[in-house]
Design a protein around this motif. Structure first.
Motif, mmCIF file in Angstrom:
data_model
loop_
_atom_site.group_PDB
_atom_site.id
_atom_site.type_symbol
_atom_site.label_atom_id
_atom_site.label_comp_id
_atom_site.label_asym_id
_atom_site.label_seq_id
_atom_site.Cartn_x
_atom_site.Cartn_y
_atom_site.Cartn_z
ATOM 1 N N TYR A 161 -32.714 18.738 -31.884
ATOM 2 C CA TYR A 161 -33.183 20.119 -31.997
ATOM 3 C C TYR A 161 -32.222 20.981 -32.811
ATOM 4 O O TYR A 161 -32.172 22.192 -32.655
ATOM 5 N N ARG A 162 -31.456 20.356 -33.664
ATOM 6 C CA ARG A 162 -30.396 21.052 -34.391
ATOM 7 C C ARG A 162 -30.902 22.285 -35.148
ATOM 8 O O ARG A 162 -30.313 23.361 -35.074
ATOM 9 N N LYS A 220 -33.203 25.660 -22.625
ATOM 10 C CA LYS A 220 -32.620 24.721 -21.654
ATOM 11 C C LYS A 220 -31.127 24.497 -21.928
ATOM 12 O O LYS A 220 -30.623 23.374 -21.872
ATOM 13 N N LYS A 278 -29.484 24.639 -24.635
ATOM 14 C CA LYS A 278 -29.120 24.126 -25.955
ATOM 15 C C LYS A 278 -28.561 25.216 -26.859
ATOM 16 O O LYS A 278 -27.684 24.958 -27.692
ATOM 17 N N THR A 279 -29.080 26.429 -26.708
ATOM 18 C CA THR A 279 -28.585 27.531 -27.541
ATOM 19 C C THR A 279 -27.112 27.799 -27.257
ATOM 20 O O THR A 279 -26.353 28.147 -28.164
ATOM 21 N N ASP A 327 -23.943 22.739 -28.039
ATOM 22 C CA ASP A 327 -24.498 21.529 -28.660
ATOM 23 C C ASP A 327 -24.468 20.328 -27.727
ATOM 24 O O ASP A 327 -25.177 19.344 -27.966
ATOM 25 N N GLU A 328 -23.670 20.383 -26.675
ATOM 26 C CA GLU A 328 -23.577 19.237 -25.764
ATOM 27 C C GLU A 328 -24.907 18.952 -25.073
ATOM 28 O O GLU A 328 -25.128 17.834 -24.592
ATOM 29 N N TYR A 329 -25.817 19.962 -25.041
ATOM 30 C CA TYR A 329 -27.116 19.762 -24.411
ATOM 31 C C TYR A 329 -28.153 19.202 -25.390
ATOM 32 O O TYR A 329 -29.323 19.045 -25.035
ATOM 33 N N ASP A 330 -27.717 18.912 -26.601
ATOM 34 C CA ASP A 330 -28.554 18.254 -27.599
ATOM 35 C C ASP A 330 -27.739 17.124 -28.228
ATOM 36 O O ASP A 330 -27.427 17.148 -29.424
ATOM 37 N N ILE A 373 -32.069 25.056 -32.743
ATOM 38 C CA ILE A 373 -30.906 25.670 -32.098
ATOM 39 C C ILE A 373 -30.226 26.640 -33.056
ATOM 40 O O ILE A 373 -29.894 27.772 -32.679
#
Length: 214
Positions: free
Chosen positions: A177-178, A163, A165-166, A169-172, A181
């Motif tokens: 989910y660090r 989604k 995140k990969t 980082d702004e999507y987490d 990712i």
């Protein structure tokens, strides 16, 4: 211009048609129960890949309720053997029940257990592998599957963009989910740099990687 957004996804979903009415009902039930199954555009992507590759043996890592394995059986026909691995006992049982009810029991085998261990016990080779299980373990799944592949085999991994995140980082924002990712990024760097496979990553579905074994 970025062509991937909700309007594009909605339009593409309008073009989707289920493989069979029975599979459509299984998808609907899974979605209502929030059980993860392959996205509609991912399903069509895999259908085209399988139709072109015509594999004799398919390995799936991550059975869930048996939806994707049943799709593979419908697409590939009676000559293809499909083995799907599932770590969760309840999911494995549901997968077996659904596969039997849909009439694919003779073509699809559900193996219960940690895929990292199950991969060590499988015999023979596979010419198509689909990985859709715990994202933090994709590297282990991939390496285990590679030992069962031959030159020309395809290894397809789902949800590699997580989604978005990969990609960023702004999507987490909370860092929840660090670890996942980081591991997914390391995995994608690994397979795109590997000399053992030729890999391309597509922004389809939730991100799909396709690797051809050299």
């Amino acid at each position: 211009m970025n062509i991937t957004n909700e309007k594009v996804t909605s339009y593409l979903n309008q073009l989707y048609s289920p493989l069979t009415p029975q599979l459509a009902r299984l998808r609907e039930r899974a979605e209502q129960e929030r059980v993860p199954v392959i996205l509609r555009d991912t399903e069509r992507f895999l259908a085209v890949m399988l139709s072109a590759a015509k594999p004799r043996r398919v390995l799936e890592i991550g059975a869930a309720v048996g939806y994707s394995a049943s799709c593979f059986a419908e697409i590939c026909g009676e000559e293809t053997e499909i083995i799907t691995l599932e770590a969760d006992p309840q999911m494995a049982e549901r997968a077996r029940e659904n596969i039997e009810r849909l009439g694919y029991r003779d073509r699809v085998t559900v193996v219960l257990g940690d895929a990292r261990e199950s991969l060590k016990s499988l015999g023979g080779s596979f010419d198509f592998v689909f990985i859709d299980a715990a994202k933090s373990h994709y590297r282990s799944f991939f390496d285990g599957a590679m030992k069962l592949c031959v030159p020309g085999s395809l290894i397809v991994c789902d949800n590699v963009l997580m989604k978005a995140k990969t990609a960023s980082d702004e999507y987490d924002p909370r860092g929840k989910y660090r670890t996942s990712i980081r591991r997914m990024r390391e995995f994608l760097e690994y397979i795109t740099a590997s000399e053992l496979v030729e890999t391309c990553v597509f922004a389809a579905g939730d991100g799909i990687s396709v690797s051809v074994v050299r």
